[in-house]
Scaffold this active site. Structure first.
Site, PDB file in Angstrom:
ATOM      1  N   GLY A  46     -18.574  16.205  62.021  1.00 39.63           N
ATOM      2  CA  GLY A  46     -17.132  16.336  62.214  1.00 39.63           C
ATOM      3  C   GLY A  46     -16.399  15.366  61.307  1.00 39.63           C
ATOM      4  N   GLN A  51      -9.440  10.282  58.509  1.00 43.31           N
ATOM      5  CA  GLN A  51     -10.605   9.636  57.892  1.00 43.31           C
ATOM      6  C   GLN A  51     -10.638   9.796  56.376  1.00 43.31           C
ATOM      7  OE1 GLN A  51     -13.344  11.642  60.916  1.00 43.31           O
ATOM      8  NE2 GLN A  51     -14.416   9.725  60.515  1.00 43.31           N
ATOM      9  N   CYS A  96     -19.712   7.564  64.082  1.00 42.27           N
ATOM     10  CA  CYS A  96     -18.499   7.983  63.371  1.00 42.27           C
ATOM     11  C   CYS A  96     -18.656   7.619  61.907  1.00 42.27           C
ATOM     12  CB  CYS A  96     -17.294   7.260  63.970  1.00 42.27           C
ATOM     13  SG  CYS A  96     -15.733   7.704  63.205  1.00 42.27           S
ATOM     14  N   LEU A  97     -18.275   8.549  61.023  1.00 45.57           N
ATOM     15  CA  LEU A  97     -18.408   8.274  59.584  1.00 45.57           C
ATOM     16  C   LEU A  97     -17.512   7.112  59.155  1.00 45.57           C
ATOM     17  CD1 LEU A  97     -18.512  11.944  58.221  1.00 45.57           C
ATOM     18  CD2 LEU A  97     -20.435  10.352  58.496  1.00 45.57           C
ATOM     19  N   HIS A 138     -13.828  13.716  70.204  1.00 47.96           N
ATOM     20  CA  HIS A 138     -13.916  12.600  69.253  1.00 47.96           C
ATOM     21  C   HIS A 138     -12.996  12.859  68.049  1.00 47.96           C
ATOM     22  CE1 HIS A 138     -16.543   9.627  66.868  1.00 47.96           C
ATOM     23  NE2 HIS A 138     -15.771  10.175  65.963  1.00 47.96           N
ATOM     24  N   GLU A 139     -13.047  14.097  67.520  1.00 48.41           N
ATOM     25  CA  GLU A 139     -12.234  14.414  66.334  1.00 48.41           C
ATOM     26  C   GLU A 139     -10.754  14.485  66.697  1.00 48.41           C
ATOM     27  OE1 GLU A 139     -13.680  14.030  63.625  1.00 48.41           O
ATOM     28  OE2 GLU A 139     -15.707  14.122  64.461  1.00 48.41           O
ATOM     29  N   HIS A 142      -9.286  11.125  66.814  1.00 56.37           N
ATOM     30  CA  HIS A 142      -8.948  10.580  65.487  1.00 56.37           C
ATOM     31  C   HIS A 142      -7.505  10.903  65.120  1.00 56.37           C
ATOM     32  CE1 HIS A 142     -12.437   8.737  63.643  1.00 56.37           C
ATOM     33  NE2 HIS A 142     -13.225   9.759  63.939  1.00 56.37           N
TER      34      HIS A 142
HETATM   35 NI    NI Z   1     -15.312   9.797  63.945  1.00 57.77          NI
END
Ligand code: NI
Length: 174
Positions: A46, A51, A96-97, A138-139, A142
């Site tokens: 995701g 991000q 998380c990236l 989660h997304e 963000h």
């Molecule tokens: Ni994330």
């Protein structure tokens, strides 16, 4: 298509609230394509607009993605909102990236139903449980400036932030 740099903590853009998308322009189509490519390259399941430094309400996800697997089935969710959440909860380890190589257990509703606009401008709904539910939430978090570490104790959160900071200083990331 092109790969976009992924922003990592503690960049303030990750704490910003992204704005609704009014029109699905060519720029939005390109953003979505670039984000999908960036997500697969990372690799991740995701990726939200914040991000990659874009403050509009769009995220991409593909919970079936596995490295070395050729199948690609990414979904683009524009202006997503949760319209139903289960009372039953689920605990899963999340990463998380934007918080590289750090993982922690997060408790969230086990199932959610999300309403969103697709790239063709059509209203869609998606219901998902477990990994899909965690990923959707989660997304979506963000886009509201919330990270999974915000659900942890301050002690644990600071520990993770220090580890990422050290990795950056040691040149292990970026
Ligand atoms: Ni994330």
């Amino acid at each position: 298509m092109s790969l976009l740099p992924i922003i990592i903590v503690p960049d303030p853009v990750l704490k910003e609230v992204a704005q609704p998308i009014e029109n699905i322009t060519e720029a939005i189509q390109k953003q979505a394509a670039d984000m999908i490519e960036t997500m697969y390259d990372a690799p991740g399941i995701g990726l939200a607009a914040n991000q990659v430094g874009m403050l509009n309400r769009l995220f991409v996800m593909d919970v079936n993605y596995r490295k070395n697997d050729q199948s690609r089935d990414a979904v683009v969710l524009i202006n997503p909102e949760i319209i139903w959440r289960s009372e039953e909860m689920s605990v899963m380890e999340e990463g998380c990236l934007s918080i590289p190589q750090q993982y922690a257990e997060v408790e969230r509703p086990k199932t959610v139903r999300v309403k969103y606009i697709d790239l063709k401008g059509q209203v869609q709904e998606m219901e998902g449980s477990d990994l899909t539910s965690h990923c959707l939430q989660h997304e979506l978090d963000h886009l509201n400036g919330t990270l999974f570490i915000d659900y942890l104790s301050r002690l644990k959160r600071n520990m993770i932030l220090r580890k990422v900071d050290k990795m950056v200083k040691d040149g292990q990331i970026l």
